[in-house]
Design an enzyme around this catalytic site. Sequence first.
Site, short mmCIF file in Angstrom:
data_model
loop_
_atom_site.label_atom_id
_atom_site.label_comp_id
_atom_site.label_asym_id
_atom_site.label_seq_id
_atom_site.Cartn_x
_atom_site.Cartn_y
_atom_site.Cartn_z
N ASP A 195 65.65 3.60 15.51
CA ASP A 195 64.62 2.76 14.89
C ASP A 195 64.09 1.73 15.89
O ASP A 195 64.82 1.30 16.79
CB ASP A 195 65.23 2.05 13.66
CG ASP A 195 64.15 1.48 12.75
OD1 ASP A 195 62.97 1.83 12.91
OD2 ASP A 195 64.50 0.67 11.86
N GLY A 196 62.85 1.38 15.70
CA GLY A 196 62.26 0.30 16.50
C GLY A 196 61.28 0.78 17.56
O GLY A 196 60.76 -0.04 18.33
N GLY A 217 58.20 1.83 17.23
CA GLY A 217 56.87 1.27 16.98
C GLY A 217 56.81 -0.19 17.37
O GLY A 217 55.88 -0.63 18.06
N ARG A 218 57.82 -0.96 16.97
CA ARG A 218 57.84 -2.40 17.29
C ARG A 218 57.99 -2.63 18.80
O ARG A 218 57.40 -3.54 19.36
CB ARG A 218 58.96 -3.10 16.51
CG ARG A 218 58.54 -3.45 15.08
CD ARG A 218 59.71 -3.74 14.21
NE ARG A 218 60.44 -2.52 13.89
CZ ARG A 218 61.69 -2.50 13.42
NH1 ARG A 218 62.33 -3.62 13.25
NH2 ARG A 218 62.26 -1.34 13.14
N ARG A 256 51.84 3.19 19.48
CA ARG A 256 53.14 3.57 18.92
C ARG A 256 53.70 4.82 19.61
O ARG A 256 54.90 4.96 19.79
CB ARG A 256 53.02 3.82 17.41
CG ARG A 256 52.77 2.57 16.59
CD ARG A 256 52.62 2.90 15.12
NE ARG A 256 53.79 3.54 14.56
CZ ARG A 256 54.89 2.88 14.14
NH1 ARG A 256 54.92 1.58 14.20
NH2 ARG A 256 55.92 3.55 13.65
N HIS A 307 57.57 6.00 20.93
CA HIS A 307 58.32 7.23 20.65
C HIS A 307 58.69 7.96 21.94
O HIS A 307 59.78 8.51 22.07
CB HIS A 307 57.49 8.15 19.72
CG HIS A 307 57.28 7.57 18.36
ND1 HIS A 307 58.31 7.05 17.61
CD2 HIS A 307 56.16 7.43 17.59
CE1 HIS A 307 57.84 6.60 16.45
NE2 HIS A 307 56.54 6.82 16.41
N GLU A 326 60.66 11.17 4.26
CA GLU A 326 59.65 10.13 3.96
C GLU A 326 58.68 9.93 5.13
O GLU A 326 57.61 9.34 4.95
CB GLU A 326 60.34 8.79 3.64
CG GLU A 326 61.05 8.73 2.29
CD GLU A 326 62.35 9.53 2.26
OE1 GLU A 326 63.04 9.60 3.29
OE2 GLU A 326 62.66 10.12 1.19
N LEU A 330 79.67 18.84 22.76
CA LEU A 330 79.05 18.03 21.71
C LEU A 330 78.13 18.87 20.82
O LEU A 330 77.36 19.69 21.30
CB LEU A 330 78.20 16.95 22.40
CG LEU A 330 77.34 16.08 21.49
CD1 LEU A 330 78.19 15.02 20.79
CD2 LEU A 330 76.22 15.42 22.27
N ARG A 374 72.60 1.63 13.69
CA ARG A 374 71.16 1.41 13.47
C ARG A 374 70.67 0.28 14.37
O ARG A 374 71.00 -0.88 14.13
CB ARG A 374 70.84 1.11 12.02
CG ARG A 374 69.33 0.95 11.82
CD ARG A 374 68.88 1.06 10.39
NE ARG A 374 67.43 1.20 10.34
CZ ARG A 374 66.74 1.64 9.32
NH1 ARG A 374 67.37 2.02 8.23
NH2 ARG A 374 65.44 1.74 9.36
N ARG A 405 69.79 -1.16 6.70
CA ARG A 405 69.78 -0.27 5.53
C ARG A 405 69.98 1.17 6.00
O ARG A 405 69.80 1.49 7.18
CB ARG A 405 68.49 -0.42 4.73
CG ARG A 405 67.24 -0.20 5.53
CD ARG A 405 65.96 -0.29 4.69
NE ARG A 405 64.80 -0.32 5.58
CZ ARG A 405 64.17 -1.42 5.97
NH1 ARG A 405 64.57 -2.59 5.55
NH2 ARG A 405 63.15 -1.34 6.80
N LEU A 406 70.30 2.02 5.01
CA LEU A 406 70.63 3.42 5.33
C LEU A 406 69.40 4.34 5.37
O LEU A 406 69.44 5.40 5.99
CB LEU A 406 71.58 3.97 4.27
CG LEU A 406 73.06 3.90 4.58
CD1 LEU A 406 73.86 4.42 3.42
CD2 LEU A 406 73.40 4.70 5.85
C1 FPP Z 1 61.81 5.19 14.56
O1 FPP Z 1 60.90 4.27 15.08
C2 FPP Z 1 61.71 6.48 15.19
C3 FPP Z 1 61.38 7.63 14.55
C4 FPP Z 1 61.09 7.67 13.11
C5 FPP Z 1 61.24 8.89 15.23
C6 FPP Z 1 62.22 9.26 16.32
C7 FPP Z 1 61.81 10.58 16.79
C8 FPP Z 1 61.35 10.89 18.01
C9 FPP Z 1 61.37 9.95 19.15
C10 FPP Z 1 60.73 12.27 18.18
C11 FPP Z 1 61.41 13.13 19.09
C12 FPP Z 1 62.65 13.66 18.51
C13 FPP Z 1 63.56 14.32 19.23
C14 FPP Z 1 64.82 14.73 18.59
C15 FPP Z 1 63.36 14.62 20.65
P1 FPP Z 1 59.80 3.66 14.13
O2 FPP Z 1 58.52 4.35 14.38
O3 FPP Z 1 60.24 3.70 12.71
O4 FPP Z 1 59.77 2.19 14.66
P2 FPP Z 1 59.25 0.89 13.89
O5 FPP Z 1 60.14 0.71 12.68
O6 FPP Z 1 59.44 -0.18 14.90
O7 FPP Z 1 57.83 1.12 13.53
#
Ligand code: FPP
Length: 255
Positions: free
Chosen positions: A32-33, A35-36, A45, A49, A79, A143, A200, A206-207
């Site tokens: 997570d994170g 985007g931020r 964004r 990623h 979601e 793994l 996380r 949160r989950l």
């Molecule tokens: C969360 O950041 C990240 C995701 C929902 C996607 C993670 C997936 C990838 C990087 C795609 C590639 C996957 C693989 C397995 C190679 P967020 O966008 O929710 O961040 P934010 O909460 O800061 O907006």
Amino acid sequence: MWKFFAKKNKNANINIKIDMSNIPSHIAIIMDGNGRWAKERNLPRSMGHKAGVETIREIVKECNKIGVKYLTLYAFSTENWKRPPDEVNTLMKLLVEYLRKEVEELHSNNVKINTIGDIQELPKVCIEQLKEARNKTQHNKGLVLNLALNYGGRDEILRGMKLLYEDVKKGIVSIESINESKFSNYLYTKGMPDPDLIIRPSGEQRLSNFLIWQCAYSEFWYSTIKWPDFKKEHIHKAIYDYQNRDRRFGGVESE
Ligand code: FPP
């Protein structure tokens, strides 16, 4: 370009010695994170990623090296389809790119690629790439890299219930014989140990519908570090903290 920004991270300066005889068998991560992280740097964004994929590379390598048996990464939830189509496309493209670039190396490092979630709903190119990666690595004994894709915990439980109901109807399973362990066999994670440690990053606590059946006795570890800044030192810190907790599973304190 993300590398330039990543270098500015000073959070990875952690020198922790983990107990190699007590490595968690199964680590699950809510990445997570991204985007931020990108927003803080005035980047789109998609760059967050992209940087997040570099973290995946580092963490998979490290987990394999230190002997983690299962690493489950929450890559796309049921979601996440609510995100703008452009972002969904970027995530799918990154997944395909990651598999194309990494499978050979993962295979040579004995990593077994697996998926949890309904991958049939993903774009065809993703399904094909995932199948190829799973087939190629299926006999590996290192793994298990579990990619949670189009995964949702509630969806998984409902799906499991329906499958179990079918078996009851066919007379394969009796109602009386259903218990927790039997039901677990109807989940995507069949045959895998429950996660010992759920991580996380990014500050959220949160989950988010992740492994909600399996996490009953998992230890949680949160951090404000955003996923693109998460380094192997952070996984060491999470494991170190895990090793210093007393897991009682509803029992009493160990002596
Ligand atoms: C969360 O950041 C990240 C995701 C929902 C996607 C993670 C997936 C990838 C990087 C795609 C590639 C996957 C693989 C397995 C190679 P967020 O966008 O929710 O961040 P934010 O909460 O800061 O907006």
